[in-house]
Design a protein around this motif. Structure first.
Motif, PDB file in Angstrom:
ATOM      1  N   ALA A  23     -13.825  26.443 -15.747  1.00  0.00           N
ATOM      2  CA  ALA A  23     -14.048  28.471 -16.644  1.00  0.00           C
ATOM      3  C   ALA A  23     -13.706  27.487 -17.913  1.00  0.00           C
ATOM      4  O   ALA A  23     -12.375  27.227 -18.436  1.00  0.00           O
ATOM      5  N   LEU A  24     -13.778  27.875 -18.968  1.00  0.00           N
ATOM      6  CA  LEU A  24     -13.640  27.982 -20.148  1.00  0.00           C
ATOM      7  C   LEU A  24     -12.954  28.949 -21.530  1.00  0.00           C
ATOM      8  O   LEU A  24     -14.452  29.059 -21.503  1.00  0.00           O
ATOM      9  N   ILE A  25     -11.806  29.634 -21.501  1.00  0.00           N
ATOM     10  CA  ILE A  25     -12.098  30.812 -22.211  1.00  0.00           C
ATOM     11  C   ILE A  25     -11.216  29.931 -23.553  1.00  0.00           C
ATOM     12  O   ILE A  25     -10.065  29.566 -23.891  1.00  0.00           O
ATOM     13  N   THR A  26     -12.018  30.414 -25.039  1.00  0.00           N
ATOM     14  CA  THR A  26     -11.662  29.929 -26.643  1.00  0.00           C
ATOM     15  C   THR A  26     -11.646  30.481 -26.759  1.00  0.00           C
ATOM     16  O   THR A  26     -12.133  31.740 -26.844  1.00  0.00           O
ATOM     17  N   ALA A  27      -9.739  31.940 -26.806  1.00  0.00           N
ATOM     18  CA  ALA A  27      -9.387  32.415 -27.593  1.00  0.00           C
ATOM     19  C   ALA A  27      -9.041  32.593 -28.528  1.00  0.00           C
ATOM     20  O   ALA A  27      -7.703  32.049 -28.267  1.00  0.00           O
ATOM     21  N   GLU A  74     -22.575  26.306 -19.909  1.00  0.00           N
ATOM     22  CA  GLU A  74     -22.633  27.138 -20.919  1.00  0.00           C
ATOM     23  C   GLU A  74     -21.988  28.752 -20.234  1.00  0.00           C
ATOM     24  O   GLU A  74     -21.656  29.811 -20.747  1.00  0.00           O
ATOM     25  N   ASN A  75     -22.310  29.249 -19.493  1.00  0.00           N
ATOM     26  CA  ASN A  75     -22.520  30.250 -18.661  1.00  0.00           C
ATOM     27  C   ASN A  75     -21.032  30.580 -18.113  1.00  0.00           C
ATOM     28  O   ASN A  75     -20.142  31.423 -17.749  1.00  0.00           O
ATOM     29  N   THR A  76     -20.091  28.734 -17.820  1.00  0.00           N
ATOM     30  CA  THR A  76     -18.911  29.437 -17.706  1.00  0.00           C
ATOM     31  C   THR A  76     -17.702  28.738 -18.812  1.00  0.00           C
ATOM     32  O   THR A  76     -16.326  27.943 -18.825  1.00  0.00           O
ATOM     33  N   ALA A  77     -18.776  29.065 -19.604  1.00  0.00           N
ATOM     34  CA  ALA A  77     -17.509  29.193 -21.173  1.00  0.00           C
ATOM     35  C   ALA A  77     -17.588  30.096 -21.968  1.00  0.00           C
ATOM     36  O   ALA A  77     -18.707  30.706 -22.073  1.00  0.00           O
ATOM     37  N   LEU A  78     -16.702  30.714 -22.769  1.00  0.00           N
ATOM     38  CA  LEU A  78     -16.720  31.817 -23.408  1.00  0.00           C
ATOM     39  C   LEU A  78     -15.930  31.182 -24.716  1.00  0.00           C
ATOM     40  O   LEU A  78     -14.761  31.193 -24.666  1.00  0.00           O
ATOM     41  N   LEU A  79     -15.992  32.156 -25.964  1.00  0.00           N
ATOM     42  CA  LEU A  79     -15.792  32.265 -27.485  1.00  0.00           C
ATOM     43  C   LEU A  79     -15.153  33.376 -27.529  1.00  0.00           C
ATOM     44  O   LEU A  79     -15.963  34.420 -27.184  1.00  0.00           O
ATOM     45  N   LEU A  97     -18.357  38.275 -16.338  1.00  0.00           N
ATOM     46  CA  LEU A  97     -19.470  37.512 -16.040  1.00  0.00           C
ATOM     47  C   LEU A  97     -19.249  36.053 -16.054  1.00  0.00           C
ATOM     48  O   LEU A  97     -19.611  35.441 -15.044  1.00  0.00           O
ATOM     49  N   LEU A  98     -18.092  35.301 -16.579  1.00  0.00           N
ATOM     50  CA  LEU A  98     -17.861  34.038 -16.355  1.00  0.00           C
ATOM     51  C   LEU A  98     -17.322  33.552 -15.554  1.00  0.00           C
ATOM     52  O   LEU A  98     -17.723  32.891 -14.727  1.00  0.00           O
ATOM     53  N   ILE A  99     -16.146  34.701 -14.931  1.00  0.00           N
ATOM     54  CA  ILE A  99     -15.404  34.624 -14.092  1.00  0.00           C
ATOM     55  C   ILE A  99     -16.485  34.202 -12.615  1.00  0.00           C
ATOM     56  O   ILE A  99     -16.810  33.506 -11.759  1.00  0.00           O
ATOM     57  N   GLU A 100     -17.269  35.497 -12.659  1.00  0.00           N
ATOM     58  CA  GLU A 100     -19.289  35.230 -11.543  1.00  0.00           C
ATOM     59  C   GLU A 100     -19.467  33.667 -11.335  1.00  0.00           C
ATOM     60  O   GLU A 100     -20.409  33.166 -10.504  1.00  0.00           O
ATOM     61  N   SER A 101     -19.670  33.441 -12.792  1.00  0.00           N
ATOM     62  CA  SER A 101     -20.866  32.588 -12.612  1.00  0.00           C
ATOM     63  C   SER A 101     -19.765  31.237 -12.285  1.00  0.00           C
ATOM     64  O   SER A 101     -20.116  30.376 -11.372  1.00  0.00           O
TER      65      SER A 101
END
Length: 178
Positions: A106-110, A134-139, A164-168
């Motif tokens: 899971a990728l979060i770019t914050a 795309e479902n496990t990546a979040l900007l 939603l990201l963590i659920e995916s």
């Protein structure tokens, strides 16, 4: 209980990225056991020639922790429109291995903006074989404005997107266990 290795791309002790990781760990404590990797600053600069000698303890520890995890959560800022050097260095130490091969990530770019790093890191992770979609990546742009002084994510839309990201991410991990 899924074992998650979390990596903050920031070396700051009180970074927004570490705050996000810690909130995820608390919020999903009944489903995931989060171990934060704190060795980025101790990894030597990537040099394939070093692998010909004695094993490098810090590199071996990082690789072992990636392999042992059910999934890897990366939360990172953007520095000068790029991946922070310490994070990129760590990922480079896995290039000649299969440590990330099919590993759920899971990728979060914050960050303030983050688009360039998000795109670049997505490509790097896919190149080393990570199971990332795309479902496990979040900007999360404007990240500092979405975390309050108590270290909690205060923006409802961001909280929902992270959930939603963590659920995916968990669905991806569970699919690997069958």
């Amino acid at each position: 209980m899924k074992k998650i290795l979390a990596i903050s791309g920031s070396l700051r002790a009180r970074s927004t990225n570490l705050t996000i990781i810690n909130q995820i760990a608390r919020r999903f404590a009944d489903r995931i056991e989060v171990s934060v990797y704190d060795g980025l600053a101790r990894l030597p600069h990537f040099n394939p020639d070093l692998e010909a000698g004695a094993p490098i303890a810090e590199v071996e520890d990082f690789r072992r922790r990636v392999r042992a995890a059910d999934g890897v959560l990366i939360c990172t800022p953007e520095y000068v429109f790029s991946i922070p050097g310490a994070l990129k260095n760590a990922l480079e130490w896995t290039v000649g291995t299969s440590d990330f091969d099919s590993k759920p990530v899971a990728l979060i770019t914050a960050s303030s903006a983050g688009e360039k790093t998000h795109e670049s890191l997505f490509l790097v992770l896919k190149t080393i074989g990570a199971d990332l979609t795309e479902n496990t990546a979040l900007l999360v742009s404007g990240a500092r404005t979405k975390v309050n002084s108590e270290g909690e994510i205060s923006d409802a839309a961001t909280l929902e997107a992270i959930s939603l990201l963590i659920e995916s991410f968990l669905r991806t991990i569970e699919a690997r266990n069958f």
